[in-house]
Design a protein around this motif. Sequence first.
Motif, PDB file in Angstrom:
ATOM      1  N   GLU A 203       2.673   6.575  -2.646  1.00  0.00           N
ATOM      2  CA  GLU A 203       2.573   6.756  -1.246  1.00  0.00           C
ATOM      3  C   GLU A 203       2.066   5.300  -0.588  1.00  0.00           C
ATOM      4  O   GLU A 203       1.543   4.402  -1.383  1.00  0.00           O
ATOM      5  CB  GLU A 203       1.526   7.645  -0.597  1.00  0.00           C
ATOM      6  CG  GLU A 203       1.566   9.117  -1.384  1.00  0.00           C
ATOM      7  CD  GLU A 203       0.321   9.780  -1.133  1.00  0.00           C
ATOM      8  OE1 GLU A 203      -0.662   9.699  -0.371  1.00  0.00           O
ATOM      9  OE2 GLU A 203       0.357  10.953  -1.431  1.00  0.00           O
TER      10      GLU A 203
ATOM     11  N   GLN B  93       0.169   2.497   1.475  1.00  0.00           N
ATOM     12  CA  GLN B  93      -1.383   2.305   1.658  1.00  0.00           C
ATOM     13  C   GLN B  93      -1.454   2.676   3.359  1.00  0.00           C
ATOM     14  O   GLN B  93      -0.530   2.197   4.106  1.00  0.00           O
ATOM     15  CB  GLN B  93      -1.749   0.844   1.406  1.00  0.00           C
ATOM     16  CG  GLN B  93      -1.794   0.687   0.222  1.00  0.00           C
ATOM     17  CD  GLN B  93      -2.240  -0.857  -0.323  1.00  0.00           C
ATOM     18  OE1 GLN B  93      -2.963  -1.553   0.682  1.00  0.00           O
ATOM     19  NE2 GLN B  93      -1.743  -1.442  -1.139  1.00  0.00           N
TER      20      GLN B  93
ATOM     21  N   GLN C  75       1.935  -0.003  -1.580  1.00  0.00           N
ATOM     22  CA  GLN C  75       1.667   1.504  -1.964  1.00  0.00           C
ATOM     23  C   GLN C  75       0.193   1.746  -2.708  1.00  0.00           C
ATOM     24  O   GLN C  75      -0.130   0.399  -3.093  1.00  0.00           O
ATOM     25  CB  GLN C  75       2.926   1.967  -3.024  1.00  0.00           C
ATOM     26  CG  GLN C  75       4.142   1.770  -2.373  1.00  0.00           C
ATOM     27  CD  GLN C  75       5.213   1.876  -3.579  1.00  0.00           C
ATOM     28  OE1 GLN C  75       6.004   0.875  -3.491  1.00  0.00           O
ATOM     29  NE2 GLN C  75       5.332   3.176  -4.075  1.00  0.00           N
ATOM     30  N   ARG C  76      -0.257   2.442  -2.534  1.00  0.00           N
ATOM     31  CA  ARG C  76      -1.575   3.110  -3.067  1.00  0.00           C
ATOM     32  C   ARG C  76      -1.566   2.558  -4.384  1.00  0.00           C
ATOM     33  O   ARG C  76      -2.714   1.922  -4.860  1.00  0.00           O
ATOM     34  CB  ARG C  76      -1.944   4.318  -2.893  1.00  0.00           C
ATOM     35  CG  ARG C  76      -1.983   4.851  -1.546  1.00  0.00           C
ATOM     36  CD  ARG C  76      -2.713   6.271  -1.512  1.00  0.00           C
ATOM     37  NE  ARG C  76      -2.679   6.626  -0.242  1.00  0.00           N
ATOM     38  CZ  ARG C  76      -3.415   7.397   0.168  1.00  0.00           C
ATOM     39  NH1 ARG C  76      -4.256   8.134  -0.322  1.00  0.00           N
ATOM     40  NH2 ARG C  76      -3.766   7.831   1.742  1.00  0.00           N
TER      41      ARG C  76
ATOM     42  N   SER D 286      -2.851  -0.887  -5.190  1.00  0.00           N
ATOM     43  CA  SER D 286      -4.172  -1.406  -5.345  1.00  0.00           C
ATOM     44  C   SER D 286      -5.459  -0.680  -6.294  1.00  0.00           C
ATOM     45  O   SER D 286      -6.513  -1.042  -6.027  1.00  0.00           O
ATOM     46  CB  SER D 286      -4.922  -0.832  -3.560  1.00  0.00           C
ATOM     47  OG  SER D 286      -4.818   0.575  -3.711  1.00  0.00           O
ATOM     48  N   ASP D 287      -4.702  -0.149  -7.192  1.00  0.00           N
ATOM     49  CA  ASP D 287      -5.554   0.369  -8.388  1.00  0.00           C
ATOM     50  C   ASP D 287      -5.964  -0.801  -9.138  1.00  0.00           C
ATOM     51  O   ASP D 287      -5.072  -1.711  -9.916  1.00  0.00           O
ATOM     52  CB  ASP D 287      -4.544   1.296  -9.137  1.00  0.00           C
ATOM     53  CG  ASP D 287      -5.511   2.212 -10.226  1.00  0.00           C
ATOM     54  OD1 ASP D 287      -6.479   1.574 -10.564  1.00  0.00           O
ATOM     55  OD2 ASP D 287      -4.928   3.119 -10.759  1.00  0.00           O
TER      56      ASP D 287
ATOM     57  N   SER E 167       0.247  10.176  -6.050  1.00  0.00           N
ATOM     58  CA  SER E 167      -0.421   9.383  -4.626  1.00  0.00           C
ATOM     59  C   SER E 167      -0.173   7.900  -4.804  1.00  0.00           C
ATOM     60  O   SER E 167      -0.078   7.172  -3.704  1.00  0.00           O
ATOM     61  CB  SER E 167      -1.891   9.448  -4.796  1.00  0.00           C
ATOM     62  OG  SER E 167      -2.496   9.193  -6.113  1.00  0.00           O
ATOM     63  N   GLY E 168       0.203   7.242  -6.041  1.00  0.00           N
ATOM     64  CA  GLY E 168       0.467   5.818  -5.956  1.00  0.00           C
ATOM     65  C   GLY E 168       1.731   5.431  -5.609  1.00  0.00           C
ATOM     66  O   GLY E 168       1.796   4.106  -5.077  1.00  0.00           O
TER      67      GLY E 168
END
Length: 178
Positions: free
Chosen positions: A62, A64, A6-7, A10-11, A59-60
């Motif tokens: 969602e 990737q 998920q997004r 990648s943070d 958004s996190g």
Amino acid sequence: MIIDMQRGMSDPAAGERNNPDAEINIQRLLTEWRNAGWPVVHVRHISRTPGSPFWPGQSGAEFQPALAPLAYEHVVEKNVPCAFTQSGLERWFHVRGIKRLVIVGVSTSNSVEATARTAGNLGFNSQVVADATFTFAKQDYAGVYRSADEVHAMSLANLEGEYAAIGITEEVLTSIKG
């Protein structure tokens, strides 16, 4: 099975991680798996904690974009580390006669390890792809800092032989094409 790609994972705020090419390797495996016409399961973590990057609607939470499921691919939502817990996933595999699982995603020391342990306990022939998984650095129970590579290696060691086989992307790709 693609776990928690998920997004929010990648943070950079998530901390030091290993395997910077994990997403590329997952994408390579996903492409070949789809080309072979084999089932793909996408697992998404949905937090129970308001304000979490993985809270519904954030958004996190969602997928990737490069690893997003296609309309016909199975999606499992979970709110604990193990993808099998209260998800119906075991039944989904059994109904389709699926006995072999290839597991990729994040994090090796949490959801990947929990899911692979359960898969092994349930009798699935599982393989975790070492260079298509990653984890984060952390302190161990004694307070000693462990790099992401160290945490990753220990998680794979915990799984190897007892719960899952450990392989690398090239080996899995060879077996798909072989």
